[in-house]
Design an enzyme around this catalytic site. Structure first.
Site, short mmCIF file in Angstrom:
data_model
loop_
_atom_site.label_atom_id
_atom_site.label_comp_id
_atom_site.label_asym_id
_atom_site.label_seq_id
_atom_site.Cartn_x
_atom_site.Cartn_y
_atom_site.Cartn_z
N GLU A 82 44.63 9.10 54.03
CA GLU A 82 44.58 10.54 54.23
C GLU A 82 45.48 10.80 55.42
O GLU A 82 45.33 10.15 56.47
CB GLU A 82 43.14 11.00 54.52
CG GLU A 82 42.23 10.95 53.31
CD GLU A 82 42.59 11.95 52.22
OE1 GLU A 82 43.20 12.99 52.54
OE2 GLU A 82 42.27 11.70 51.05
N SER A 83 46.44 11.72 55.28
CA SER A 83 47.52 11.76 56.27
C SER A 83 47.73 13.11 56.95
O SER A 83 48.61 13.22 57.80
CB SER A 83 48.83 11.33 55.59
OG SER A 83 49.25 12.33 54.69
N TYR A 160 42.51 12.11 62.44
CA TYR A 160 43.52 11.34 61.69
C TYR A 160 44.00 10.15 62.51
O TYR A 160 43.94 9.00 62.06
CB TYR A 160 44.70 12.25 61.31
CG TYR A 160 45.94 11.48 60.88
CD1 TYR A 160 45.92 10.68 59.73
CD2 TYR A 160 47.13 11.54 61.62
CE1 TYR A 160 47.06 9.97 59.34
CE2 TYR A 160 48.25 10.84 61.23
CZ TYR A 160 48.21 10.06 60.09
OH TYR A 160 49.33 9.34 59.70
N SER A 161 44.48 10.42 63.73
CA SER A 161 45.06 9.31 64.50
C SER A 161 43.98 8.31 64.94
O SER A 161 44.26 7.12 65.06
CB SER A 161 45.86 9.84 65.69
OG SER A 161 45.10 10.69 66.50
N LYS A 164 43.55 6.05 62.00
CA LYS A 164 44.71 5.14 61.88
C LYS A 164 44.65 4.08 62.98
O LYS A 164 44.96 2.90 62.75
CB LYS A 164 46.03 5.92 61.96
CG LYS A 164 46.32 6.82 60.78
CD LYS A 164 46.44 6.10 59.45
CE LYS A 164 47.68 5.23 59.34
NZ LYS A 164 47.83 4.67 57.96
N ASN A 190 58.07 11.74 59.49
CA ASN A 190 59.05 11.58 58.42
C ASN A 190 59.40 12.94 57.82
O ASN A 190 58.57 13.85 57.80
CB ASN A 190 58.47 10.74 57.28
CG ASN A 190 58.47 9.25 57.58
OD1 ASN A 190 58.74 8.44 56.71
ND2 ASN A 190 58.16 8.87 58.80
N LEU A 200 55.03 20.44 57.82
CA LEU A 200 55.78 21.46 58.55
C LEU A 200 57.10 21.88 57.88
O LEU A 200 57.34 23.07 57.64
CB LEU A 200 56.06 20.98 59.99
CG LEU A 200 56.88 21.92 60.86
CD1 LEU A 200 56.17 23.27 61.06
CD2 LEU A 200 57.17 21.29 62.22
N PRO A 215 55.03 30.29 59.91
CA PRO A 215 54.07 30.11 61.01
C PRO A 215 54.40 28.89 61.86
O PRO A 215 54.60 27.80 61.34
CB PRO A 215 52.74 29.90 60.27
CG PRO A 215 53.13 29.31 58.95
CD PRO A 215 54.52 29.78 58.62
N1 LIG Z 1 54.37 11.28 56.78
C1 LIG Z 1 54.63 10.88 58.02
O1 LIG Z 1 55.36 11.55 58.76
C2 LIG Z 1 54.08 9.56 58.52
C3 LIG Z 1 54.52 9.09 59.75
C4 LIG Z 1 54.06 7.86 60.21
C5 LIG Z 1 53.17 7.13 59.45
N2 LIG Z 1 52.72 7.61 58.26
C6 LIG Z 1 51.78 6.78 57.48
O2 LIG Z 1 52.47 6.41 56.29
C7 LIG Z 1 51.55 6.29 55.22
C8 LIG Z 1 52.01 7.16 54.06
O3 LIG Z 1 52.10 8.50 54.53
P1 LIG Z 1 52.55 9.67 53.54
O4 LIG Z 1 53.13 10.75 54.38
O5 LIG Z 1 53.35 9.12 52.42
O6 LIG Z 1 51.14 10.16 53.01
P2 LIG Z 1 50.80 11.01 51.72
O7 LIG Z 1 49.58 11.79 52.08
O8 LIG Z 1 52.00 11.73 51.22
O9 LIG Z 1 50.45 9.91 50.62
C9 LIG Z 1 49.29 9.13 50.69
C10 LIG Z 1 49.06 8.49 49.34
O10 LIG Z 1 47.86 7.70 49.43
C11 LIG Z 1 47.06 7.98 48.30
N3 LIG Z 1 45.66 7.77 48.65
C12 LIG Z 1 44.89 8.53 49.48
N4 LIG Z 1 43.65 8.03 49.52
C13 LIG Z 1 43.65 6.91 48.75
C14 LIG Z 1 42.66 5.95 48.40
N5 LIG Z 1 41.41 6.03 48.88
N6 LIG Z 1 43.01 4.95 47.58
C15 LIG Z 1 44.26 4.84 47.09
N7 LIG Z 1 45.23 5.74 47.36
C16 LIG Z 1 44.92 6.76 48.18
C17 LIG Z 1 47.35 9.42 47.92
O11 LIG Z 1 47.02 9.68 46.57
C18 LIG Z 1 48.83 9.52 48.21
O12 LIG Z 1 49.59 9.16 47.07
C19 LIG Z 1 50.19 6.69 55.78
O13 LIG Z 1 49.47 5.53 56.07
C20 LIG Z 1 50.52 7.47 57.03
O14 LIG Z 1 49.49 7.35 57.99
C21 LIG Z 1 53.17 8.81 57.78
#
Ligand SMILES: NC(=O)c1ccc[n+]([C@@H]2O[C@H](COP(=O)([O-])OP(=O)(O)OC[C@H]3O[C@@H](n4cnc5c(N)ncnc54)[C@H](O)[C@@H]3O)[C@@H](O)[C@H]2O)c1
Length: 331
Positions: A82-83, A160-161, A164, A190, A200, A215
């Site tokens: 969950e992100s 969230y953090s 993580k 990202n 955002l 916003p």
């Molecule tokens: N997006 C960013 O800017 C960013 C930056 C740094 C780190 N991250 C990390 O990178 C990873 C991916 O981020 P993202 O932006 O692609 O996230 P996202 O929310 O776009 O995708 C998360 C994916 O995980 C799946 N998921 C969620 N709960 C699940 C579960 N219980 N079992 C199986 N699948 C599940 C969702 O269906 C989704 O496809 C995360 O761990 C996040 O913490 C993201």
């Protein structure tokens, strides 16, 4: 076979694409619960020979253990999470379930499948690796100066953090206690194609396209360090293949912008690419009440990954933003 969790998410879909393009001989198993944040269409074209998809939760122990056994999973790249920080403020429980317990279930499955005892790897699994994908948000908030490094103290501020951070600690413990071959990457914000509309940059572009207010939280001076998503996928692959076991690598693109600066930059790109008869898009920018506990600034010092693995983010920020805007505009 590599198990890629969260492969139908924003970053996961680019990791799958990267491996299919550059390592087509490596079989992949994507495990994704297909939550609201996912987009199966982004990985569907890859499903077929040597790329499999399972819908299910990383918290489903029987399912995860079954996948390891049936497909002899040799490696894990763990992105499922969950992100979204705003969601974690309203509904933190699911963040604990997925980000903490889900990571634990995966680690335990890997340990059972690869290890015969603490620090004793089963024959044939010497190279098996668990790559945990995490965020720089675990380090909390910076003031106006300074950078996060691999030695920064953990100071998570949002649910969230915090979840993580907990998952990072479970991964660290698996390395020190059991000798599981792990690597962790903590990345900055990202941007790029396939990002969910709640984040955002997609919100700014969508609002502009619909000629609705854009916003921006608080003063707009909160600063983020932006990384193009396919650069992140390349960095993950580099660390997965060549990173030191047990190490953490911070991944950043040296692209700091305040949220307000970013909004103005996007509006000016939109003005030149998709001009509106209503006038400049920046007139839509509106400051709204700040997010509770909103971190002030994130910025990564990526010297360790640059020095140790020779990885430097290749994409120019304005070029990447322009590509992203085109993709979002076409949705
Ligand atoms: N997006 C960013 O800017 C960013 C930056 C740094 C780190 N991250 C990390 O990178 C990873 C991916 O981020 P993202 O932006 O692609 O996230 P996202 O929310 O776009 O995708 C998360 C994916 O995980 C799946 N998921 C969620 N709960 C699940 C579960 N219980 N079992 C199986 N699948 C599940 C969702 O269906 C989704 O496809 C995360 O761990 C996040 O913490 C993201």
């Amino acid at each position: 076979m590599i198990l890629i969790t969260g492969g139908a998410g924003f970053i996961g879909s680019h990791v799958v694409a990267h491996f299919r393009q550059f390592f087509p001989q490596t079989p992949l198993m994507i495990l994704d619960a297909l939550t609201y944040a996912s987009n199966y269409a982004t990985v569907k074209p890859y499903i077929g020979l040597d790329c499999y998809f399972t819908q299910g939760s990383i918290g489903d122990e029987a399912l995860v253990r079954g996948l390891f056994d049936r497909h002899d999973i040799r490696h894990v790249i763990h992105l499922a999470a969950e992100s979204h920080v705003d969601n974690s403020i309203h509904s933190p429980g699911i963040f604990v379930d997925t980000n903490v317990r889900g990571t634990f279930v995966l680690l335990e499955a890997a340990r059972a499948h690869w290890m015969q005892a603490p620090h004793q790897v089963k024959d044939g699994y010497a190279d098996s690796r668990f790559h945990h994908v995490s965020t720089d948000e675990v380090y909390g908030s910076l003031g106006d100066t300074g950078y996060f490094t691999e030695a920064s103290p953990y100071q998570p501020n949002s649910p969230y953090s915090a979840t993580k951070a907990a998952s990072d600690f479970l991964v660290r413990a698996a390395f020190h206690t059991y000798g599981l071959n792990v690597v962790t990457t903590n990345c900055s914000n990202n941007y790029g194609p396939h990002q969910h509309s709640e984040k955002l940059i997609p919100t700014i572009v969508r609002s502009a396209k619909q000629w609705q207010r854009i916003p921006i939280y608080g003063s707009g001076k909160q600063t983020r360090d932006w990384l193009y998503v396919s650069d992140h996928a390349g960095a993950i692959e580099r660390v997965f293949h060549h990173g030191q076991s047990g190490a953490t690598y911070l991944i950043g693109g040296r692209n700091e912008r305040s949220n307000l600066e970013l909004a103005h930059l996007i509006c000016s790109i939109l003005d030149s690419k998709y001009p509106s008869s209503n006038g400049p898009y920046s007139t839509l920018i509106e400051m709204v009440s700040d997010r509770p506990g909103h971190d002030w600034r994130y910025a990564i010092n990526p010297e360790f990954i640059e020095r140790d693995l020779g990885w430097v983010a290749p994409t120019d920020f304005e070029w990447g933003l322009s590509e992203t805007i085109d993709w979002l505009w076409a949705q």
